[in-house]
Enzyme design. Structure first.
Site, mmCIF file in Angstrom:
data_model
loop_
_atom_site.group_PDB
_atom_site.id
_atom_site.type_symbol
_atom_site.label_atom_id
_atom_site.label_comp_id
_atom_site.label_asym_id
_atom_site.label_seq_id
_atom_site.Cartn_x
_atom_site.Cartn_y
_atom_site.Cartn_z
ATOM 1 N N PRO A 1 -3.542 0.040 19.206
ATOM 2 C CA PRO A 1 -3.353 -0.469 17.836
ATOM 3 C C PRO A 1 -3.471 0.580 16.719
ATOM 4 O O PRO A 1 -3.155 0.280 15.562
ATOM 5 C CB PRO A 1 -4.462 -1.520 17.688
ATOM 6 C CG PRO A 1 -5.478 -1.163 18.717
ATOM 7 C CD PRO A 1 -4.755 -0.492 19.837
ATOM 8 N N LYS B 1 1.726 -0.254 15.286
ATOM 9 C CA LYS B 1 3.176 -0.250 15.529
ATOM 10 C C LYS B 1 3.662 -1.460 16.337
ATOM 11 O O LYS B 1 4.859 -1.735 16.386
ATOM 12 C CB LYS B 1 3.569 1.033 16.290
ATOM 13 C CG LYS B 1 3.453 2.288 15.452
ATOM 14 C CD LYS B 1 4.498 2.306 14.361
ATOM 15 C CE LYS B 1 4.161 3.245 13.239
ATOM 16 N NZ LYS B 1 4.573 2.827 11.932
ATOM 17 N N TYR C 1 4.071 6.558 9.755
ATOM 18 C CA TYR C 1 3.261 5.385 9.405
ATOM 19 C C TYR C 1 4.106 4.326 8.696
ATOM 20 O O TYR C 1 4.028 3.139 9.025
ATOM 21 C CB TYR C 1 2.070 5.811 8.515
ATOM 22 C CG TYR C 1 0.947 4.809 8.559
ATOM 23 C CD1 TYR C 1 -0.156 5.007 9.386
ATOM 24 C CD2 TYR C 1 0.994 3.637 7.801
ATOM 25 C CE1 TYR C 1 -1.177 4.071 9.470
ATOM 26 C CE2 TYR C 1 -0.018 2.697 7.877
ATOM 27 C CZ TYR C 1 -1.095 2.925 8.707
ATOM 28 O OH TYR C 1 -2.097 1.988 8.783
ATOM 29 N N HIS D 1 0.852 -1.197 0.000
ATOM 30 C CA HIS D 1 0.000 0.000 0.000
ATOM 31 C C HIS D 1 0.884 1.242 0.000
ATOM 32 O O HIS D 1 1.885 1.289 0.705
ATOM 33 C CB HIS D 1 -0.880 0.030 1.256
ATOM 34 C CG HIS D 1 -2.064 -0.893 1.180
ATOM 35 N ND1 HIS D 1 -3.212 -0.691 1.887
ATOM 36 C CD2 HIS D 1 -2.264 -2.021 0.459
ATOM 37 C CE1 HIS D 1 -4.081 -1.664 1.624
ATOM 38 N NE2 HIS D 1 -3.516 -2.492 0.763
HETATM 39 C C1 PHB Z 1 -5.250 -4.472 10.882
HETATM 40 O O1 PHB Z 1 -5.503 -5.374 11.695
HETATM 41 O O2 PHB Z 1 -5.332 -4.662 9.658
HETATM 42 C C2 PHB Z 1 -4.867 -3.120 11.376
HETATM 43 C C3 PHB Z 1 -4.865 -2.861 12.738
HETATM 44 C C4 PHB Z 1 -4.516 -1.604 13.192
HETATM 45 C C5 PHB Z 1 -4.194 -0.612 12.268
HETATM 46 C C6 PHB Z 1 -4.180 -0.887 10.923
HETATM 47 C C7 PHB Z 1 -4.528 -2.146 10.475
HETATM 48 O O3 PHB Z 1 -3.873 0.636 12.704
#
Ligand code: PHB
Ligand code: APR
Length: 391
Positions: free
Chosen positions: A293, A297, A385, A72
């Site tokens: 989450p 990270k 990010y 991505h």
């Molecule tokens: C995911 O589980 O795909 C996920 C979790 C937290 C995020 C981004 C993606 O910040």
């Protein structure tokens, strides 16, 4: 039994450490209290930073990641009725992320360790560490009703937040930093194709939602819910209603529904234990720090820790140099605190805080507007990010 490094925990941290050590000719034994199938199927986050992908590729772990991972080059942020795309390509000189479930990495690691003759012992119990301040430290555990002992040069505590390793460090040697958030995330794995090409983080009038994915036919969605909420209060219909309500806040966009394959609730916490070493015991990953989450990270920080730890053990075995062992916590903690700050920032920007004042809500909106209109603000989010690396 005898080994050079005794590793507690077969999550991404413990397994990757044993792989990195094996590449340097250093022996290890991994002790895990769950079964192999449990750790291979535990659904967790799935965003790999640019540097994480590079490391896994360099050490021969990217065969499946290369064809199953989804690269991505941006994410979308929705706030009320407006959308803003953070373009990683433009803002970070072509760096990106790869979407690949954590349990897929765990499967790849276990398969590789087993193929290479590595020792990973599942379904052990009563793991304990005997006096980590001695030169040779002992790991005790039970397996199939029998007691065992391993003499080790060092122990790596990679046993997650609830493990035993951190608890072996006397209180007076610990410095800890903790923040608990007044909400949780309810996550669902869904049998449906993604409704967008990139991840969508939304701050809607009724709370946060995230649309993510695992493959061209499986999505992963999250909604903010109350702390201590029971999953039984959330029927599939209620979950879909909340997801539609919170994600469909821009014109002409619809969320595709499908069968819910798995659902669960995760509390949100920021935590750092600054003491990452006690004698011959070294903590890595969730055993030493937790992030909320938002921004994904957690696993990236665990991987950053073990890359420092394997380099430190390697230097010690190759030249008896203690410098990297002594600097282990300092080196890790720079990355850890960057990740802590970023995930706190994303959490603060995107959630509805119970009892928040109109002033705090105006601040969130001001930050979103800044991201929309300032290249520097968007670049800062993009750089974090995809993963900021200290030189
Ligand atoms: C995911 O589980 O795909 C996920 C979790 C937290 C995020 C981004 C993606 O910040
Ligand atoms: N004895 C043996 N194993 C244990 C013990 C114990 N006493 N306690 C915990 N474990 C095991 C757990 O069952 C788990 O498999 O240690 C492992 C720790 O793995 P993770 O929790 O995945 O932690 P880590 O490897 O540091 O990876 C961090 O995991 O929680 C996510 O978001 C987090 O993505 C991040 C990643």
């Amino acid at each position: 039994m005898k080994t050079q490094i005794g590793i507690i925990g077969a999550g991404p941290a413990g397994l990757l450490l044993s792989h990195l050590l094996a590449r340097q000719g250093i022996d290890s034994i991994v002790l895990e209290n769950q079964s192999r199938s449990y750790v291979e199927n535990r659904v967790r986050a799935g965003v790999l930073e640019h540097g994480t992908v590079n490391l896994l590729t360099k050490v021969g772990l990217a065969e499946r990641l290369r064809y199953k991972g989804l690269p991505h080059y941006g994410v979308e942020i929705r706030f009320n009725n407006k959308s803003h795309r953070i373009d990683f390509n433009e803002l970070t000189n072509g760096a990106g992320i790869v979407i690949y479930g954590q349990q897929e990495i765990v499967k790849d690691l276990i398969k590789t360790r087993v193929k290479d003759g590595g020792e990973v012992l599942f379904e052990v119990s009563d793991v304990s560490i005997c006096d980590p301040t001695r030169d040779t430290v002992k790991l005790k555990f039970r397996q199939k009703g029998k007691d065992h002992e391993i003499a080790c040069d060092f122990i790596a505590g990679c046993d997650g937040f609830h493990g035993i390793s951190r608890k072996c460090i006397p209180e007076e040697n610990l410095s800890t930093f903790n923040r608990e958030y007044p909400f949780a995330w309810l996550g669902v794995l869904v049998d449906a194709p993604p409704s967008a090409k990139e991840l969508i983080y939304a701050n809607s009038p009724n709370g946060f939602a995230l649309h993510s994915m695992r493959s061209p036919s499986i999505t992963r969605n999250y909604i903010q819910c109350n702390l201590n909420e029971s999953i039984t209060n959330w029927s599939d219909d209620r979950i879909w209603q909340a997801l539609h309500d919170r994600l469909e806040i821009v014109p002409d966009w619809e969320l595709i529904e499908g069968a819910i394959l798995e659902k669960g609730i995760t509390p949100m916490r920021s935590y750092v234990c600054e003491t990452m070493r006690y004698g011959q015991l070294f903590l890595a990953g969730d055993a030493a720090h937790i992030v909320p989450p938002t921004g994904a990270k957690g696993m990236n920080l665990a991987i950053s820790d073990v890359s420092y730890l394997s380099a430190a053990f390697t230097a010690w075995y190759q030249s008896k140099s203690e410098e990297l062992l002594n600097n282990y916590a300092k080196n890790c903690l720079r990355h850890v605190w960057r990740g802590e700050h970023f995930s706190w920032y994303m959490t603060s920007l995107l959630h509805k805080f119970p009892h928040s004042s109109p002033f705090q809500e105006k601040l969130q909106l001001a930050e979103f507007e800044y991201l929309c209109h300032s290249n520097a603000a968007s670049r800062s989010l993009a750089e974090n990010y995809v993963g900021f690396r200290f030189k």
